[in-house]
Design a protein around this motif. Structure first.
Motif, mmCIF file in Angstrom:
data_model
loop_
_atom_site.group_PDB
_atom_site.id
_atom_site.type_symbol
_atom_site.label_atom_id
_atom_site.label_comp_id
_atom_site.label_asym_id
_atom_site.label_seq_id
_atom_site.Cartn_x
_atom_site.Cartn_y
_atom_site.Cartn_z
ATOM 1 N N LEU A 261 63.476 49.524 -11.954
ATOM 2 C CA LEU A 261 62.137 48.715 -10.496
ATOM 3 C C LEU A 261 61.578 50.654 -9.408
ATOM 4 O O LEU A 261 61.102 51.015 -9.798
ATOM 5 N N ALA A 262 62.555 51.297 -9.008
ATOM 6 C CA ALA A 262 62.663 52.222 -8.336
ATOM 7 C C ALA A 262 61.549 53.127 -9.361
ATOM 8 O O ALA A 262 60.592 54.268 -9.167
ATOM 9 N N ILE A 267 55.525 47.494 -11.045
ATOM 10 C CA ILE A 267 56.020 46.096 -11.572
ATOM 11 C C ILE A 267 56.284 45.753 -10.383
ATOM 12 O O ILE A 267 56.863 45.916 -9.078
ATOM 13 N N ARG A 268 55.475 44.494 -10.149
ATOM 14 C CA ARG A 268 54.740 43.850 -8.716
ATOM 15 C C ARG A 268 55.511 42.580 -8.809
ATOM 16 O O ARG A 268 55.590 41.669 -7.206
ATOM 17 N N ALA A 276 60.641 42.277 -17.626
ATOM 18 C CA ALA A 276 60.992 43.884 -17.674
ATOM 19 C C ALA A 276 62.595 43.729 -17.194
ATOM 20 O O ALA A 276 63.268 44.595 -17.561
ATOM 21 N N LEU A 277 63.161 42.770 -16.606
ATOM 22 C CA LEU A 277 64.359 42.233 -16.577
ATOM 23 C C LEU A 277 65.157 41.603 -17.732
ATOM 24 O O LEU A 277 66.398 42.563 -17.924
ATOM 25 N N ARG A 278 64.124 41.182 -17.972
ATOM 26 C CA ARG A 278 64.672 40.471 -19.830
ATOM 27 C C ARG A 278 65.075 41.827 -20.941
ATOM 28 O O ARG A 278 66.429 41.717 -20.921
ATOM 29 N N LEU A 295 70.816 43.738 -13.507
ATOM 30 C CA LEU A 295 71.035 42.465 -12.436
ATOM 31 C C LEU A 295 70.854 43.667 -11.376
ATOM 32 O O LEU A 295 69.683 42.923 -10.012
ATOM 33 N N ASP A 296 71.883 43.907 -10.905
ATOM 34 C CA ASP A 296 72.136 44.647 -9.986
ATOM 35 C C ASP A 296 71.117 45.604 -9.645
ATOM 36 O O ASP A 296 71.680 45.323 -7.246
ATOM 37 N N THR A 297 70.534 46.313 -10.529
ATOM 38 C CA THR A 297 70.199 46.674 -9.108
ATOM 39 C C THR A 297 68.503 46.561 -8.463
ATOM 40 O O THR A 297 67.883 47.309 -7.825
ATOM 41 N N VAL A 298 68.280 45.224 -9.107
ATOM 42 C CA VAL A 298 66.961 44.908 -8.624
ATOM 43 C C VAL A 298 67.006 44.974 -7.051
ATOM 44 O O VAL A 298 66.605 44.558 -5.800
#
Length: 478
Positions: A261-262, A267-268, A276-278, A295-298
């Motif tokens: 995401l960074a 991605i908003r 994107a996560l999938r 998932l943990d990066t979110v």
């Protein structure tokens, strides 16, 4: 109200510069941050419990009720993510928590008992008190229940249930969470009156060990309830009901993953995020890496993404995605998850997708509930020997039948947050009143800001908010 208005308050009539309503995690961390900052200030923390720093979440004394995050994720110091790890290392070396070796993990990966975490918070507050004392600052615990608040040009006046009144230049709502199992509801079906407290092991020990227990809700509170039943010696059937029948996944310790995401700020929207996560999770699994790693990066982006979303997008997320988000993101500590999995495998614990409709009268001294199974149009009556309400947290202040939130709403000092989650506030924690005006005297942090940031309950979220709000308050001419 401007900073000039704050400066016009009469110091001679104050009991303190800062009144903090709530002395659990949020209130304790805010007080600690204020004590560490330069300047002299008096802080009063109003808390009905006999101790600060514990609140609902960390008052449990059962070793089986553990944090759902490992030590490396649970520091109360935003500037030192290893703070809890260091504290636990010293605590264990000094002979504390001898049961820690049962987890067979390095200290940074241990899931500490929540009661022990409360001790950690208290010690950090005590250390901050010493720092504040050297600067002429102080924090005082006022044991009592806040029932009303008034705001005027001279400051904030807080009324307690026993008739005492406290005056301060500003007030902060650090009320924490309202667990549904312990919170009177304005629209109640009598569930709490008939149900056992999920954390009351002594009450569960009074049950017949073979009692059939019905549990409403299948999230982390349910996991705690099952742990409580096990520790109470219960050996009978457990029936769990929730609308989607989803259980929390077990928290594992995956390797680090790139913060995708960074790297892509386009991605908003919720649908973009899910797509994107999938993709990221599939990519991780293709490399033999746990899907929990992406998932943990979110986590660090949730507040930004939620605040950018429209109300329509937020409603879509809550209605269609929330159950799966919470079961995947709010994960169960390993030992608790192992217990639930073992009982499920034995057939003692069964999970049902269905909506609780209410209590049913019973003539045999037991109890019964009315339930509609998912996909069915008809409701059915189910009997049991005991009932536990594990439906989680009540975030809608309009439904909380306690004097303080009701008075704040009635006075127009607060207004419901987005989607009626908590209360509405500015980015700096200044509370919006019923006219949409940001207060210069009333602030909030932690769970009351759920609607503003979505994830506003985790330790790291509260710690960051406490640091930022302390700096904001310290900059006021109090």
């Amino acid at each position: 109200m401007s900073q000039t208005d704050v400066a016009q308050a009469n110091p001679a009539t104050r009991d303190a510069e800062v009144l903090i309503v709530g002395g659990g995690l949020s209130g304790a961390l805010l007080a600690a941050q204020l004590l560490r900052l330069p300047g002299r200030r008096r802080i009063l923390v109003v808390e009905s419990r006999s101790e600060l720093g514990r609140g609902e979440a960390y008052s449990t004394v059962e070793l089986g009720h553990t944090l759902n995050g490992n030590a490396a994720r649970m520091s109360v110091d935003p500037d030192n993510p290893d703070d809890l790890t260091h504290w636990l290392t010293q605590h264990i070396a000094a002979g504390g928590w001898p049961e820690s070796d049962r987890q067979h993990l390095p200290v940074s990966q241990l899931f500490a008992p929540r009661g022990l975490f409360g001790v950690y918070v208290q010690q950090r507050l005590a250390e901050a008190r010493e720092q504040g004392r050297a600067r002429g600052s102080s924090v005082t615990h006022v044991q009592g229940e806040a029932v009303d608040l008034e705001i005027d040009r001279d400051g904030a006046r807080l009324s307690l249930a026993d008739g005492r009144q406290l005056r301060g230049a500003v007030a902060v709502l650090a009320t924490g969470m309202f667990p549904a199992a312990r919170t009177p509801q304005t629209r109640s079906s009598g569930l709490n009156a008939a149900a056992l407290d999920p954390w009351d092991v002594a009450a569960m020990a009074a049950l017949d060990p073979q009692a059939r227990v019905l549990i409403i809700g299948s999230g982390l509170t349910m996991v705690d309830a099952v742990v409580s039943l096990e520790q109470a010696g219960h050996r009978g059937p457990i029936e769990v009901f929730s609308r989607h029948g989803l259980l929390p996944h077990v928290r594992r310790q995956p390797p680090a993953w790139e913060d995708f995401l960074a790297a892509d700020l386009s991605i908003r929207r919720p649908r973009q995020l899910l797509r994107a996560l999938r993709q990221q999770c599939h990519a991780a699994q293709a490399q033999g890496i746990d899907w929990q790693a992406p998932l943990d990066t979110v986590r660090v982006h949730i507040g930004r993404l939620w605040s950018q979303a429209t109300d329509v997008q937020r409603r879509q997320f809550v209605r269609h995605v929330r159950p799966w988000w919470e079961s995947h993101h709010h994960r169960s500590p390993p030992l608790s998850a192992e217990l639930v999995a073992r009982l499920h495998g034995q057939g003692r614990l069964r999970i049902h997708a269905g909506s609780y409709q209410g209590l049913e009268p019973s003539e045999d001294g037991g109890l019964a509930i009315r339930l509609r199974y998912r996909g069915s149009q008809e409701s059915v009556r189910l009997a049991g020997d005991a009932l536990i309400n594990s439906s989680g947290i009540e975030y809608d202040w309009r439904r909380v039948a306690r004097p303080f939130p009701r008075q704040l709403l009635a006075r127009g000092l607060v207004t419901p947050g987005p989607l009626a989650l908590g209360i509405s506030a500015a980015a700096d924690g200044a509370v919006y009143d019923a006219r949409g005006q940001a207060s210069a005297r009333l602030f909030a942090l932690g769970p009351p800001l759920r609607g503003m940031w979505w994830e506003s309950t985790a330790v790291t979220d509260v710690a960051l908010q406490a640091k930022a709000l302390a700096a904001r308050l310290a900059a006021l001419p109090l």
